[in-house]
Design an enzyme around this catalytic site. Structure first.
Site, mmCIF file in Angstrom:
data_model
loop_
_atom_site.group_PDB
_atom_site.id
_atom_site.type_symbol
_atom_site.label_atom_id
_atom_site.label_comp_id
_atom_site.label_asym_id
_atom_site.label_seq_id
_atom_site.Cartn_x
_atom_site.Cartn_y
_atom_site.Cartn_z
ATOM 1 N N LYS A 1 -3.464 1.464 9.527
ATOM 2 C CA LYS A 1 -4.500 0.781 10.287
ATOM 3 C C LYS A 1 -5.854 0.827 9.569
ATOM 4 O O LYS A 1 -6.784 0.154 9.944
ATOM 5 C CB LYS A 1 -4.635 1.400 11.683
ATOM 6 C CG LYS A 1 -3.357 1.335 12.488
ATOM 7 C CD LYS A 1 -3.011 -0.099 12.892
ATOM 8 C CE LYS A 1 -1.758 -0.146 13.714
ATOM 9 N NZ LYS A 1 -0.551 -0.368 12.932
ATOM 10 N N CYS B 1 -3.414 -1.890 23.861
ATOM 11 C CA CYS B 1 -2.198 -1.666 23.073
ATOM 12 C C CYS B 1 -2.236 -0.230 22.533
ATOM 13 O O CYS B 1 -3.229 0.167 21.920
ATOM 14 C CB CYS B 1 -2.152 -2.651 21.906
ATOM 15 S SG CYS B 1 -0.997 -2.139 20.624
ATOM 16 N N CYS C 1 0.607 -8.087 22.992
ATOM 17 C CA CYS C 1 -0.281 -7.692 21.892
ATOM 18 C C CYS C 1 0.021 -8.608 20.714
ATOM 19 O O CYS C 1 1.154 -8.641 20.235
ATOM 20 C CB CYS C 1 -0.071 -6.239 21.491
ATOM 21 S SG CYS C 1 -0.937 -5.839 19.952
ATOM 22 N N HIS D 1 0.837 -1.200 0.000
ATOM 23 C CA HIS D 1 0.000 0.000 0.000
ATOM 24 C C HIS D 1 0.869 1.246 0.000
ATOM 25 O O HIS D 1 2.100 1.168 -0.069
ATOM 26 C CB HIS D 1 -1.013 -0.027 1.142
ATOM 27 C CG HIS D 1 -0.420 -0.079 2.526
ATOM 28 N ND1 HIS D 1 0.469 0.851 2.997
ATOM 29 C CD2 HIS D 1 -0.608 -0.969 3.545
ATOM 30 C CE1 HIS D 1 0.794 0.565 4.244
ATOM 31 N NE2 HIS D 1 0.165 -0.550 4.593
ATOM 32 N N HIS E 1 3.982 1.473 2.363
ATOM 33 C CA HIS E 1 5.149 0.702 1.914
ATOM 34 C C HIS E 1 5.779 1.381 0.702
ATOM 35 O O HIS E 1 7.008 1.505 0.607
ATOM 36 C CB HIS E 1 4.744 -0.716 1.484
ATOM 37 C CG HIS E 1 3.942 -1.475 2.491
ATOM 38 N ND1 HIS E 1 2.756 -2.082 2.175
ATOM 39 C CD2 HIS E 1 4.157 -1.719 3.808
ATOM 40 C CE1 HIS E 1 2.269 -2.692 3.244
ATOM 41 N NE2 HIS E 1 3.097 -2.472 4.256
ATOM 42 N N LYS F 1 -3.705 7.325 11.413
ATOM 43 C CA LYS F 1 -2.502 6.684 10.889
ATOM 44 C C LYS F 1 -2.959 5.741 9.779
ATOM 45 O O LYS F 1 -3.935 5.037 9.921
ATOM 46 C CB LYS F 1 -1.843 5.901 12.030
ATOM 47 C CG LYS F 1 -0.411 5.554 11.777
ATOM 48 C CD LYS F 1 0.272 5.180 13.081
ATOM 49 C CE LYS F 1 0.782 3.776 13.027
ATOM 50 N NZ LYS F 1 1.454 3.345 14.235
ATOM 51 N N HIS G 1 -2.591 -0.530 18.504
ATOM 52 C CA HIS G 1 -3.779 -1.140 17.895
ATOM 53 C C HIS G 1 -5.083 -0.800 18.620
ATOM 54 O O HIS G 1 -6.161 -1.089 18.113
ATOM 55 C CB HIS G 1 -3.632 -2.663 17.865
ATOM 56 C CG HIS G 1 -2.621 -3.132 16.871
ATOM 57 N ND1 HIS G 1 -1.269 -3.196 17.153
ATOM 58 C CD2 HIS G 1 -2.746 -3.525 15.585
ATOM 59 C CE1 HIS G 1 -0.620 -3.630 16.084
ATOM 60 N NE2 HIS G 1 -1.481 -3.834 15.126
ATOM 61 N N CYS H 1 1.117 -6.560 17.519
ATOM 62 C CA CYS H 1 2.505 -6.069 17.493
ATOM 63 C C CYS H 1 3.504 -7.204 17.697
ATOM 64 O O CYS H 1 4.692 -7.021 17.481
ATOM 65 C CB CYS H 1 2.751 -5.046 18.593
ATOM 66 S SG CYS H 1 1.716 -3.606 18.491
HETATM 67 N N1 MSP Z 1 8.089 -6.302 9.107
HETATM 68 C C1 MSP Z 1 8.286 -5.110 9.837
HETATM 69 C C2 MSP Z 1 9.625 -4.488 9.514
HETATM 70 C C3 MSP Z 1 10.809 -5.387 9.729
HETATM 71 S S1 MSP Z 1 12.286 -4.636 9.232
HETATM 72 C C4 MSP Z 1 13.471 -5.632 9.784
HETATM 73 C C5 MSP Z 1 7.199 -4.120 9.497
HETATM 74 N N2 MSP Z 1 6.550 -4.309 8.350
HETATM 75 S S2 MSP Z 1 5.327 -3.401 7.806
HETATM 76 O O1 MSP Z 1 4.845 -4.069 6.637
HETATM 77 O O2 MSP Z 1 4.394 -3.127 8.825
HETATM 78 O O3 MSP Z 1 5.997 -2.090 7.318
HETATM 79 C C6 MSP Z 1 6.227 -0.985 8.161
HETATM 80 C C7 MSP Z 1 6.853 0.101 7.343
HETATM 81 O O4 MSP Z 1 6.010 0.436 6.225
HETATM 82 C C8 MSP Z 1 7.031 1.409 8.075
HETATM 83 O O5 MSP Z 1 8.191 1.439 8.845
HETATM 84 C C9 MSP Z 1 7.104 2.361 6.925
HETATM 85 O O6 MSP Z 1 8.346 2.222 6.325
HETATM 86 C C10 MSP Z 1 6.039 1.808 6.001
HETATM 87 N N3 MSP Z 1 4.720 2.351 6.296
HETATM 88 C C11 MSP Z 1 3.575 1.651 6.562
HETATM 89 N N4 MSP Z 1 2.561 2.546 6.720
HETATM 90 C C12 MSP Z 1 3.016 3.798 6.572
HETATM 91 C C13 MSP Z 1 2.428 5.076 6.547
HETATM 92 N N5 MSP Z 1 1.148 5.290 6.755
HETATM 93 N N6 MSP Z 1 3.223 6.136 6.275
HETATM 94 C C14 MSP Z 1 4.551 5.988 5.986
HETATM 95 N N7 MSP Z 1 5.121 4.805 5.991
HETATM 96 C C15 MSP Z 1 4.418 3.700 6.405
HETATM 97 O O7 MSP Z 1 6.979 -3.221 10.276
#
Ligand code: MSP
Length: 638
Positions: free
Chosen positions: A302, A145, A128, A20, A23, A299, A148, A131
């Site tokens: 979620k 949490c 949680c 999304h 990412h 955020k 969440h 998390c």
């Molecule tokens: N799997 C763990 C990371 C492990 S790294 C060794 C993880 N994955 S995640 O799929 O939840 O990705 C989190 C990351 O996605 C955030 O740190 C950020 O880089 C990105 N983002 C997810 N949602 C986001 C926003 N709404 N805004 C900006 N970046 C965000 O956590």
């Protein structure tokens, strides 16, 4: 500039959700940074991948009625395809279910166990499942949490623990001695904040009776590895820890930097360095942390529906435009808000107007007045030197900003240059020079200067708008981009140029043009929708001035338009205003109004309009902006 080595990683994304906007945003930032460093001649390695173990994935797979591996395979493929589609230039894609990763995780666990850094113990705490971590009493908000907002589950179980607490003082010292270890500074302070509380040991296992989907501990097959302990190790397993050549050149030689969102600061800034320290592995060089995209105040990640929808805009408006918006709109380290209105606003103002118009008019003028090729320049006048200096300033500005991952500042520096060149074209008026045979040499110099500036933009813009930058370079016959080619004067006279119209077509926002709008195409979205917030320097680009109406008449065959002759300071101009249904021409003569003085000219019903009169409108009533004290025409309005 001496070439440097640069190893950059993105987080590895959980495969419990499809790719999304969140990412994509991190991955695009990483890609822009790597493209930039490659342009400078650096040796670059970009890693991304997927995080595939743990409770959440097992649960999602169970919901979908497939095995965790089949589930992970499908989503990992979706990430890989998405990055390919967006033109991400990653060198590798690691999956934590690959054997090359699992063997390294087990080797590091064994090493830590042998060294007495891991012990067996019992822990009870509030857990949680979202998390996949325990929360301390201090962290819990209203019994839930904090992330969440779901109830926590009290779990008491025997597990293996990593002696993280013993590294607390060492980590504080490291952060103090390396002010850049975590940047921007606010996140370094946040980490120092965590470290003011006693650091707990870290539970690094989960009993098999509760969770099977993980890497087994090499010293106890009744347990699997905690997902964070597993995931962080990807950064070294992907490059062949402990003795692969990439590991040696990229990681061990201190070239590794991580890019993450602020949500995963603690694992990266606390767990990971202490794990590395305990295992005798060198630390990463720098952790770069960006803020979160929010949608309607919440955020994003979620509310998955919204993020997916937001991400679909990349196909609707184009990858370059989407990438530009993400990089331009977020102040690195701070949260930013995403909306389609703001996106379209940027697209129209920065891409269609500023950049697209420049590319179109610059190439068209070289083709029309230069005979299809770049002419040989004559001596440079101060105005030409100013453009050259503008390019040099932009190069320096980009370099400074990119050292701090400040994409928005890098783009602002490039847009300064675009503004300079647009104003240069207006002031030099090549169309007028072309009419005068005595000005041939001057015309050649002006066209050369415009062509050279455009070539520079084709290089500078490459990391941020790879598609458009390639088109710009193609139009001025420039080959593959490199910073080494940014030196002024490398554009060879005689280079054939092609016209580049419509680089970024303007998006029609669908709202009616303002009543006084001289340029219907520039219509603003309706007020109810609300516009994106802009910094004051954006507003400063709009030149508002007091003007005196000298003459007014109806435009033939138009119900709405009036042709006004106005005086702005010493200057007299013609302007077309859409107020004929609301004002009698005779009533306007002698009035002082407020105009936008620096709008690009537009032709309406065959009349060139130079500016726009400001008026307010409400339910059919239109009211011109006038002044409540007398000031001379030409006065600036701010
Ligand atoms: N799997 C763990 C990371 C492990 S790294 C060794 C993880 N994955 S995640 O799929 O939840 O990705 C989190 C990351 O996605 C955030 O740190 C950020 O880089 C990105 N983002 C997810 N949602 C986001 C926003 N709404 N805004 C900006 N970046 C965000 O956590």
């Amino acid at each position: 500039m001496t070439p440097r080595t640069f190893y950059l990683t993105t987080p590895i994304y959980y495969v419990n959700a499809r790719p999304h906007l969140g990412h994509a945003s991190t991955t695009i930032m990483a890609d822009a940074m790597c493209r930039y460093r490659r342009l400078r001649g650096d040796r670059v390695y970009l890693l991304t991948g997927t995080d595939e173990h743990g409770d959440r994935i097992a649960q999602e797979a169970a919901k979908a009625g497939v095995s965790p591996q089949a589930y992970a395979d499908e989503i990992a493929a979706a990430f890989r395809d998405t990055w390919r589609r967006l033109g991400i230039t990653n060198d590798d894609f690691i999956r934590t279910t690959e054997p090359r990763h699992a063997v390294v995780v087990q080797a590091i666990l064994q090493k830590l166990h042998d060294a007495g850094e891991i012990y067996f113990g019992e822990y009870g705490g509030n857990y949680c499942f979202g998390c996949e971590r325990f929360y301390t009493d201090k962290e819990i908000v209203d019994g839930k949490c904090p992330d969440h907002q779901t109830p926590l589950t009290f779990i008491k179980e025997q597990n293996y623990f990593f002696r993280m607490s013993k590294y607390q003082d060492w980590l504080i010292k490291h952060l103090e001695e390396h002010p850049d270890f975590v940047q921007p500074e606010r996140y370094r302070n946040e980490v120092l904040g965590f470290l003011r509380e006693p650091l707990q040991d870290l539970s690094i296992s989960r009993p098999r009776t509760r969770l099977q989907w993980g890497i087994p501990l090499p010293f106890d097959d009744q347990y699997v590895t905690y997902v964070w302990f597993d995931a962080l190790i990807n950064y070294v397993s992907a490059v062949g820890y402990p003795d692969g050549p990439l590991y040696r050149d990229l990681w061990a030689a201190d070239h590794a930097e991580h890019l993450i969102g602020k949500d995963i600061l603690k694992p990266h800034a606390v767990y990971w360095p202490t794990m590395l320290k305990a295992a005798g592995i060198p630390l990463y060089h720098r952790l770069n942390v960006h803020g979160y995209w929010t949608l309607g105040g919440g955020k994003m990640s979620k509310s998955v529906g919204n993020v997916v929808e937001a991400f679909s805009l990349t196909d609707k408006y184009g990858h370059d435009a989407f990438r530009y918006f993400l990089l331009r709109e977020m102040n690195f380290g701070l949260d930013a808000s995403f909306s389609e209105e703001a996106f379209v606003g940027r697209l129209n103002a920065d891409l269609a107007n500023d950049l697209g118009n420049l590319a179109s008019r610059a190439t068209t003028m070289i083709v029309n007045f230069g005979g299809g090729a770049v002419p040989a320049p004559g001596p440079a006048a101060p105005e030409d030197m100013a453009v050259r200096e503008g390019l040099e300033r932009a190069v320096a500005g980009v370099s400074q900003a990119m050292d701090a991952f400040a994409f928005q500042r890098a783009l602002a520096a490039i847009w300064e240059l675009i503004g300079t060149v647009n104003r240069y074209v207006d002031a030099m008026a090549p169309w007028a020079l072309a009419k005068d045979p005595d000005k041939r040499e001057r015309l050649a110099t002006v066209l050369y200067t415009i062509g050279e500036a455009l070539r520079g933009l084709g290089i500078l813009l490459d990391p941020f708008l790879p598609g458009a930058a390639a088109k710009i370079r193609g139009a001025v016959g420039a080959p593959a981009p490199s910073h080494a080619d940014l030196g002024w004067g490398r554009l060879a006279p005689g280079t054939p140029v092609t016209k580049l119209p419509g680089l970024f077509p303007r998006i029609d926002v669908g709202a009616a043009s303002g009543p006084a709008g001289a340029r219907p195409a520039a219509a603003a979205p309706n007020a109810e929708a609300g516009l994106a917030k802009i910094p004051i320097d954006e507003f400063a680009k709009v030149e508002l001035r007091v003007a005196e109406v000298l003459a007014a008449e109806k435009v033939a065959k138009s119900k709405k338009l009036l042709k006004l002759t106005i005086k702005v300071g010493e200057e007299t101009r013609t302007l077309v205003a859409g107020v004929a249904e609301h004002y009698d021409p005779a009533d306007l003569v002698g009035r002082k109004v407020v105009i936008v003085a620096n709008l690009m000219p537009a032709t309406l019903m065959g009349i060139e309009s130079n500016g726009m009169v400001l008026a307010a409108s409400h339910e059919g009533t239109v009211s011109l902006l006038t002044l409540d004290k007398d000031v001379p025409s030409g006065s600036r309005v701010k």
